[in-house]
Design a protein around this motif. Structure first.
Motif, PDB file in Angstrom:
ATOM      1  N   ASP A 168       0.803  -1.230   0.000  1.00 44.63           N
ATOM      2  CA  ASP A 168       0.000   0.000   0.000  1.00 44.63           C
ATOM      3  C   ASP A 168       0.834   1.276   0.000  1.00 44.63           C
ATOM      4  O   ASP A 168       0.276   2.372  -0.002  1.00 44.63           O
ATOM      5  N   ASN A 169       2.169   1.144  -0.024  1.00 41.46           N
ATOM      6  CA  ASN A 169       2.993   2.345  -0.142  1.00 41.46           C
ATOM      7  C   ASN A 169       3.631   2.464  -1.518  1.00 41.46           C
ATOM      8  O   ASN A 169       4.589   3.218  -1.713  1.00 41.46           O
ATOM      9  N   ALA A 170       3.114   1.713  -2.488  1.00 44.41           N
ATOM     10  CA  ALA A 170       3.624   1.833  -3.856  1.00 44.41           C
ATOM     11  C   ALA A 170       3.414   3.250  -4.358  1.00 44.41           C
ATOM     12  O   ALA A 170       2.467   3.936  -3.946  1.00 44.41           O
ATOM     13  N   ALA A 171       4.290   3.696  -5.233  1.00 40.82           N
ATOM     14  CA  ALA A 171       4.206   5.053  -5.754  1.00 40.82           C
ATOM     15  C   ALA A 171       2.848   5.307  -6.410  1.00 40.82           C
ATOM     16  O   ALA A 171       2.305   4.432  -7.097  1.00 40.82           O
ATOM     17  N   GLY A 172       2.322   6.511  -6.189  1.00 38.74           N
ATOM     18  CA  GLY A 172       0.998   6.845  -6.706  1.00 38.74           C
ATOM     19  C   GLY A 172       0.889   6.696  -8.206  1.00 38.74           C
ATOM     20  O   GLY A 172      -0.133   6.227  -8.726  1.00 38.74           O
ATOM     21  N   GLY A 173       1.935   7.087  -8.931  1.00 40.80           N
ATOM     22  CA  GLY A 173       1.897   6.964 -10.387  1.00 40.80           C
ATOM     23  C   GLY A 173       1.819   5.529 -10.847  1.00 40.80           C
ATOM     24  O   GLY A 173       1.177   5.225 -11.862  1.00 40.80           O
ATOM     25  N   LYS A 174       2.481   4.633 -10.110  1.00 42.98           N
ATOM     26  CA  LYS A 174       2.431   3.220 -10.468  1.00 42.98           C
ATOM     27  C   LYS A 174       1.039   2.648 -10.218  1.00 42.98           C
ATOM     28  O   LYS A 174       0.531   1.854 -11.008  1.00 42.98           O
ATOM     29  N   ILE A 175       0.436   3.063  -9.114  1.00 45.70           N
ATOM     30  CA  ILE A 175      -0.926   2.631  -8.819  1.00 45.70           C
ATOM     31  C   ILE A 175      -1.878   3.127  -9.900  1.00 45.70           C
ATOM     32  O   ILE A 175      -2.737   2.375 -10.387  1.00 45.70           O
ATOM     33  N   ASP A 176      -1.723   4.382 -10.282  1.00 42.01           N
ATOM     34  CA  ASP A 176      -2.578   4.947 -11.325  1.00 42.01           C
ATOM     35  C   ASP A 176      -2.417   4.196 -12.642  1.00 42.01           C
ATOM     36  O   ASP A 176      -3.394   3.978 -13.367  1.00 42.01           O
ATOM     37  N   ALA A 177      -1.177   3.805 -12.953  1.00 40.90           N
ATOM     38  CA  ALA A 177      -0.928   3.085 -14.207  1.00 40.90           C
ATOM     39  C   ALA A 177      -1.621   1.732 -14.205  1.00 40.90           C
ATOM     40  O   ALA A 177      -2.200   1.303 -15.211  1.00 40.90           O
ATOM     41  N   VAL A 178      -1.589   1.042 -13.062  1.00 40.18           N
ATOM     42  CA  VAL A 178      -2.246  -0.265 -12.959  1.00 40.18           C
ATOM     43  C   VAL A 178      -3.760  -0.098 -13.080  1.00 40.18           C
ATOM     44  O   VAL A 178      -4.426  -0.860 -13.794  1.00 40.18           O
ATOM     45  N   ARG A 179      -4.294   0.895 -12.399  1.00 46.17           N
ATOM     46  CA  ARG A 179      -5.735   1.130 -12.467  1.00 46.17           C
ATOM     47  C   ARG A 179      -6.164   1.532 -13.876  1.00 46.17           C
ATOM     48  O   ARG A 179      -7.202   1.084 -14.372  1.00 46.17           O
ATOM     49  N   ASP A 180      -5.361   2.382 -14.505  1.00 41.73           N
ATOM     50  CA  ASP A 180      -5.686   2.830 -15.858  1.00 41.73           C
ATOM     51  C   ASP A 180      -5.721   1.657 -16.833  1.00 41.73           C
ATOM     52  O   ASP A 180      -6.453   1.684 -17.819  1.00 41.73           O
ATOM     53  N   ALA A 181      -4.941   0.634 -16.527  1.00 41.43           N
ATOM     54  CA  ALA A 181      -4.922  -0.556 -17.384  1.00 41.43           C
ATOM     55  C   ALA A 181      -6.136  -1.445 -17.167  1.00 41.43           C
ATOM     56  O   ALA A 181      -6.308  -2.443 -17.865  1.00 41.43           O
ATOM     57  N   GLY A 182      -6.982  -1.086 -16.192  1.00 43.48           N
ATOM     58  CA  GLY A 182      -8.204  -1.841 -15.965  1.00 43.48           C
ATOM     59  C   GLY A 182      -8.068  -2.984 -14.988  1.00 43.48           C
ATOM     60  O   GLY A 182      -8.960  -3.838 -14.894  1.00 43.48           O
ATOM     61  N   ALA A 183      -6.968  -3.014 -14.226  1.00 45.01           N
ATOM     62  CA  ALA A 183      -6.754  -4.115 -13.293  1.00 45.01           C
ATOM     63  C   ALA A 183      -7.376  -3.836 -11.935  1.00 45.01           C
ATOM     64  O   ALA A 183      -7.467  -2.685 -11.505  1.00 45.01           O
ATOM     65  N   GLU A 184      -7.774  -4.888 -11.253  1.00 46.46           N
ATOM     66  CA  GLU A 184      -8.200  -4.788  -9.859  1.00 46.46           C
ATOM     67  C   GLU A 184      -6.961  -4.869  -8.982  1.00 46.46           C
ATOM     68  O   GLU A 184      -6.067  -5.700  -9.232  1.00 46.46           O
ATOM     69  N   ILE A 185      -6.874  -4.018  -7.969  1.00 43.83           N
ATOM     70  CA  ILE A 185      -5.702  -3.993  -7.104  1.00 43.83           C
ATOM     71  C   ILE A 185      -6.047  -4.520  -5.716  1.00 43.83           C
ATOM     72  O   ILE A 185      -7.046  -4.118  -5.122  1.00 43.83           O
ATOM     73  N   HIS A 186      -5.215  -5.416  -5.202  1.00 43.44           N
ATOM     74  CA  HIS A 186      -5.313  -5.878  -3.821  1.00 43.44           C
ATOM     75  C   HIS A 186      -4.131  -5.265  -3.065  1.00 43.44           C
ATOM     76  O   HIS A 186      -2.974  -5.563  -3.375  1.00 43.44           O
ATOM     77  N   PHE A 187      -4.401  -4.406  -2.124  1.00 41.47           N
ATOM     78  CA  PHE A 187      -3.330  -3.763  -1.363  1.00 41.47           C
ATOM     79  C   PHE A 187      -2.986  -4.579  -0.124  1.00 41.47           C
ATOM     80  O   PHE A 187      -3.856  -5.156   0.526  1.00 41.47           O
ATOM     81  N   VAL A 188      -1.699  -4.581   0.195  1.00 41.27           N
ATOM     82  CA  VAL A 188      -1.190  -5.270   1.381  1.00 41.27           C
ATOM     83  C   VAL A 188      -0.396  -4.258   2.204  1.00 41.27           C
ATOM     84  O   VAL A 188       0.346  -3.434   1.645  1.00 41.27           O
ATOM     85  N   ASP A 189      -0.559  -4.323   3.511  1.00 40.14           N
ATOM     86  CA  ASP A 189       0.149  -3.427   4.409  1.00 40.14           C
ATOM     87  C   ASP A 189       1.657  -3.548   4.173  1.00 40.14           C
ATOM     88  O   ASP A 189       2.250  -4.612   4.378  1.00 40.14           O
ATOM     89  N   ALA A 190       2.279  -2.457   3.750  1.00 41.72           N
ATOM     90  CA  ALA A 190       3.710  -2.481   3.442  1.00 41.72           C
ATOM     91  C   ALA A 190       4.563  -2.785   4.664  1.00 41.72           C
ATOM     92  O   ALA A 190       5.688  -3.287   4.532  1.00 41.72           O
ATOM     93  N   ASN A 191       4.046  -2.489   5.831  1.00 46.62           N
ATOM     94  CA  ASN A 191       4.798  -2.761   7.060  1.00 46.62           C
ATOM     95  C   ASN A 191       5.011  -4.255   7.298  1.00 46.62           C
ATOM     96  O   ASN A 191       5.873  -4.643   8.090  1.00 46.62           O
ATOM     97  N   LEU A 192       4.243  -5.072   6.604  1.00 51.61           N
ATOM     98  CA  LEU A 192       4.377  -6.519   6.748  1.00 51.61           C
ATOM     99  C   LEU A 192       5.517  -7.079   5.909  1.00 51.61           C
ATOM    100  O   LEU A 192       5.858  -8.257   6.030  1.00 51.61           O
ATOM    101  N   GLY A 193       6.079  -6.225   5.051  1.00 52.19           N
ATOM    102  CA  GLY A 193       7.172  -6.673   4.195  1.00 52.19           C
ATOM    103  C   GLY A 193       6.667  -7.199   2.862  1.00 52.19           C
ATOM    104  O   GLY A 193       5.488  -7.527   2.698  1.00 52.19           O
ATOM    105  N   TYR A 194       7.594  -7.311   1.907  1.00 51.71           N
ATOM    106  CA  TYR A 194       7.178  -7.706   0.563  1.00 51.71           C
ATOM    107  C   TYR A 194       6.751  -9.173   0.485  1.00 51.71           C
ATOM    108  O   TYR A 194       5.938  -9.543  -0.363  1.00 51.71           O
TER     109      TYR A 194
END
Length: 262
Positions: free
Chosen positions: A101-127
């Motif tokens: 959930d701390n991915a760069a905003g532009g990268k998130i926008d690019a994924v959404r613009d491509a029509g994908a569904e996003i599942h966010f995971v707490d970044a504090n939990l590690g990759y």
């Protein structure tokens, strides 16, 4: 979603740009401008990950691993996710991307613009938690999903071995002496290195840099990864300025050359 139409013919054959650097070396240094992949794509265009997205999807379809109606899912910190989403969606597949959930905003926008569904995971939990969440989703209905799995898919380095290495070798007239690239998931350095080693009969030196990694979450605000591969070439001239301007390589010489991937 934007009205952008994916044109896969704009992937591969990216140019080498000569770097005008003040370095204590007699080498010509070139950067491979990977942002020319899907150059017109919104939110910063494509990246070096456009190559492997195409390579992995092509391989899956050719092997029959990816059937119509299956959802493509991939864990990512952003760059591979946007490219898999763009290409898979354009081919008619539903796409789900698992991201910290701390991915760069532009990268998130690019994924959404491509029509994908996003599942966010707490970044504090590690990759690792991002990967585990992706595996949990697949486990709920294994037949409904196909995961390219950039971390283990041989089509990741294989794409670079077949395309990136050849492009660099041909653009330097076979005179590339060094290749420098970030480690990331390992696909670029492994595949391109293997290809250049074969093409130069082991003469090219392969150098890995671990200063950045595309496999870890990013908090930067950039829109997309514009990674470059550096290629070194032997030359007798050296810049006397501190500039780092880029200019396309348009001439051939009889001097050695060094390249890097960007």
């Amino acid at each position: 979603m934007s009205e952008y139409v994916v044109d896969e013919s704009t992937i591969f054959e990216t140019p080498l740009l000569e770097l005008d650097l003040d370095i204590e070396s007699d080498a010509d240094v070139y950067a491979k401008a990977e942002w020319f992949n899907l150059y017109d794509a919104p939110h910063g265009g494509g990246s070096i990950k456009s190559r492997i997205a195409k390579g992995m999807l092509d391989g899956a379809e050719e092997r029959g691993d990816l059937d119509p109606g299956v959802t493509v899912i991939e864990p990512t910190s952003g760059n591979t996710g946007s490219e898999v989403a763009r290409l898979a969606n354009a081919r008619g597949y539903d796409v789900e991307i698992v991201m910290p959930d701390n991915a760069a905003g532009g990268k998130i926008d690019a994924v959404r613009d491509a029509g994908a569904e996003i599942h966010f995971v707490d970044a504090n939990l590690g990759y690792d938690a991002v990967i585990e969440r992706c595996e949990e989703i697949i486990a709920e209905d294994p037949d409904a999903y196909y995961r390219p799995n950039q971390y283990e898919n041989p089509d990741n380095p294989g794409t670079h071995e077949r395309t990136t290495a050849r492009e660099i070798y041909e653009a330097t007239d076979g005179e590339v002496t060094h290749f420098v690239a970030g480690v990331g998931t390992g696909g670029t350095i492994t595949g391109t290195g293997r290809g250049l080693t074969d093409l130069t009969d082991g003469a090219a030196e392969i150098v890995a840099s671990s200063r950045t990694s595309s496999s870890t979450p990013s908090t930067a605000s950039n829109t997309s990864s514009r990674a470059t591969t550096t290629t070194l070439t032997r030359t007798t001239s050296r810049s006397s300025t501190g500039r780092s301007t880029l200019r396309p390589r348009t001439r051939t010489t009889e001097r050695g050359r060094s390249a890097s991937a960007t």
